[in-house]
Write an enzyme that holds these catalytic residues in place. Structure first.
Site, short mmCIF file in Angstrom:
data_model
loop_
_atom_site.label_atom_id
_atom_site.label_comp_id
_atom_site.label_asym_id
_atom_site.label_seq_id
_atom_site.Cartn_x
_atom_site.Cartn_y
_atom_site.Cartn_z
N SER A 241 0.82 -1.20 0.00
CA SER A 241 0.00 0.00 0.00
C SER A 241 0.86 1.26 0.00
O SER A 241 1.64 1.45 -0.93
CB SER A 241 -0.95 -0.07 1.18
OG SER A 241 -2.10 0.64 0.88
N HIS A 384 -7.75 -5.77 1.06
CA HIS A 384 -6.49 -5.03 1.12
C HIS A 384 -5.60 -5.53 2.27
O HIS A 384 -5.92 -5.32 3.43
CB HIS A 384 -6.86 -3.56 1.34
CG HIS A 384 -5.74 -2.61 1.27
ND1 HIS A 384 -5.00 -2.41 0.12
CD2 HIS A 384 -5.20 -1.77 2.20
CE1 HIS A 384 -4.09 -1.49 0.35
NE2 HIS A 384 -4.18 -1.09 1.61
C1 GCU Z 1 -5.30 4.69 2.45
C2 GCU Z 1 -4.80 5.52 1.29
C3 GCU Z 1 -4.08 4.65 0.26
C4 GCU Z 1 -3.02 3.81 0.91
C5 GCU Z 1 -3.64 3.00 2.04
C6 GCU Z 1 -2.64 2.16 2.84
O1 GCU Z 1 -6.36 3.88 2.04
O2 GCU Z 1 -5.89 6.21 0.73
O3 GCU Z 1 -3.48 5.46 -0.74
O4 GCU Z 1 -2.41 2.98 -0.05
O5 GCU Z 1 -4.26 3.89 2.96
O6 GCU Z 1 -1.48 2.51 2.93
O7 GCU Z 1 -3.08 1.16 3.42
#
Ligand code: GCU
Length: 404
Positions: A241, A384
């Site tokens: 992420s 995620h």
């Molecule tokens: C949030 C953010 C993302 C990022 C994510 C993470 O959702 O909007 O851009 O990738 O956090 O790091 O888990």
């Protein structure tokens, strides 16, 4: 009473459903493929001066440096290269870690500049049976709770399944972003920005959080190059992420990494910004203003004006290996945009480096990873996260690449 059918049970279910939805995709953004606007991407093989780029020399001396500097000026900020000194201090070691299968090295990486210094802890496990034969290594850049990278192994997490990597003959390392720049709007300036590179804070194309994290990964690589138990020529940088965004920025600039792995990095990572699917540039700059350079704000609701898109970051990694991973339910990160970016960016591997790496038109399905020489992609079922399954695919890919 049969609890299974109580109203309480149903409201718990609803709550769970809502929580899951909110982490998978946030309301008010586009998740409908038919509503993705038409867009045209900057040409990978035409320089800003209009020069056609066909050869490795032109790529290396003209287009790739130009792409890096466009990302510096418009997206991530300049990454300072100068430092006065770097030292590595073993602060804790264990020759019998993981039931005797690994050696633990907890190393303080201390960097000096202009009379100031910061220390970044780096945790490394080296497989024992690789002694005398340097082991390939994977570094995780993590922003999650430090317990996920617990050196004592009292806590074990699939986010960093260190035992699995050791059992497969890889050294495994981790840095936490908070040791270079806090993942926090208020305190991100502490550590390297205030102490080592304060001038960056005054520049509209100065380094911010993601750049700082990439800088940290490069310092970990400096350490790997100094450790005879580690084969730094077979090193992979992995991030999930926001960490995946930083991993891509690391691999694009620092050619010492053999493999760059982005796990569900989404907007500002692997996903194409112009698709405006899931998270957008305006949203990320509003919520995380300390990740990107100030100039990136110019592209809020104005993605078509960007002189780059994220496929160019993948291209900048060529000819080295790049792996993009998505999760089916992680629509916020735009799995299709992540795949397209890999496919389009890897035209540099194909066209400039003549590698046989033509990825399929269709995005690979869940459980059908593609490991094609220097390119890897998989779509994992579920939400995620970075899981042991994701890691096992990364290792399969690396085994093949390194012919282990
Ligand atoms: C949030 C953010 C993302 C990022 C994510 C993470 O959702 O909007 O851009 O990738 O956090 O790091 O888990």
């Amino acid at each position: 009473m049969n609890n299974r059918f109580s109203p309480y049970f149903f409201s718990i279910l609803l709550l769970l459903g809502a929580t899951r939805l909110s982490t998978a995709q946030q309301a008010g953004f586009n998740y409908d493929e038919s509503k993705v606007p038409s867009y045209s991407l900057p040409d990978l093989f035409v320089s800003t001066k209009g020069q056609e780029i066909n050869t490795i020399t032109d790529w290396n001396f003209v287009r790739r440096p130009e792409i890096i500097s466009l990302f510096e000026d418009h997206v991530y900020g300049k990454l300072p290269r100068d430092l006065d000194g770097i030292t590595f201090t073993l602060v804790n070691g264990d020759e019998q870690a993981m039931d005797g299968l690994a050696i633990l090295k907890e190393v303080n990486v201390t960097v000096q500049r202009n009379g100031k210094s910061i220390t970044m802890p780096l945790t490394v496990f080296v497989p024992k049976h690789h002694q005398g034969d340097a082991a390939p290594v994977f570094l995780l850049i993590t922003h999650r709770g430090p317990e996920n990278i617990d050196p004592t192994r009292k806590e074990k997490s699939d986010f960093w399944p260190a035992e699995m990597l050791i059992s497969r003959g890889y050294a495994v390392a981790a840095i936490h972003v908070q040791d270079v720049s806090d993942d926090n709007k208020e305190t991100f300036k502490e550590d390297i920005l205030t102490k080592l590179y304060p001038e960056q804070l005054t520049m509209s194309n100065g380094m911010r959080g993601l750049g700082a994290w990439a800088w940290g990964a490069m310092r970990a690589m400096d350490y790997f190059e100094s450790d005879p138990d580690i084969d730094a020529t077979r090193a992979g940088v992995v991030g999930h992420s926001r960490g995946g965004k930083a991993a891509l920025w690391t691999g694009a600039q620092d050619t010492r990494w053999a493999i760059t792995i982005s796990n569900e990095s989404g907007c500002g990572g692997a996903a194409l910004s112009r698709r405006r699917f899931g998270e957008t540039v305006a949203r990320i700059n509003t919520n995380f203003p300390y990740w990107f350079t100030d100039n990136f704000n110019r592209y809020n609701d104005n993605e078509d004006a960007l002189p780059v898109d994220q496929h160019m970051l993948i291209a900048a990694i060529a000819p080295r290996a790049v792996y993009v991973a998505s999760a089916e339910e992680d629509q916020w990160a735009d799995p299709k945009g992540e795949y397209l970016s890999l496919k389009l960016g890897s035209r540099a591997h194909q066209t400039i480096y003549q590698m046989d790496t033509k990825l399929p038109q269709e995005q690979p399905k869940v459980g059908e990873p593609i490991h094609m020489g220097s390119l890897g992609y998989h779509m994992r079922g579920g939400t995620h996260n970075l899981t042991a399954l994701d890691w096992s695919y990364f290792l399969d890919f690396a085994d093949k690449l390194f012919q282990k």
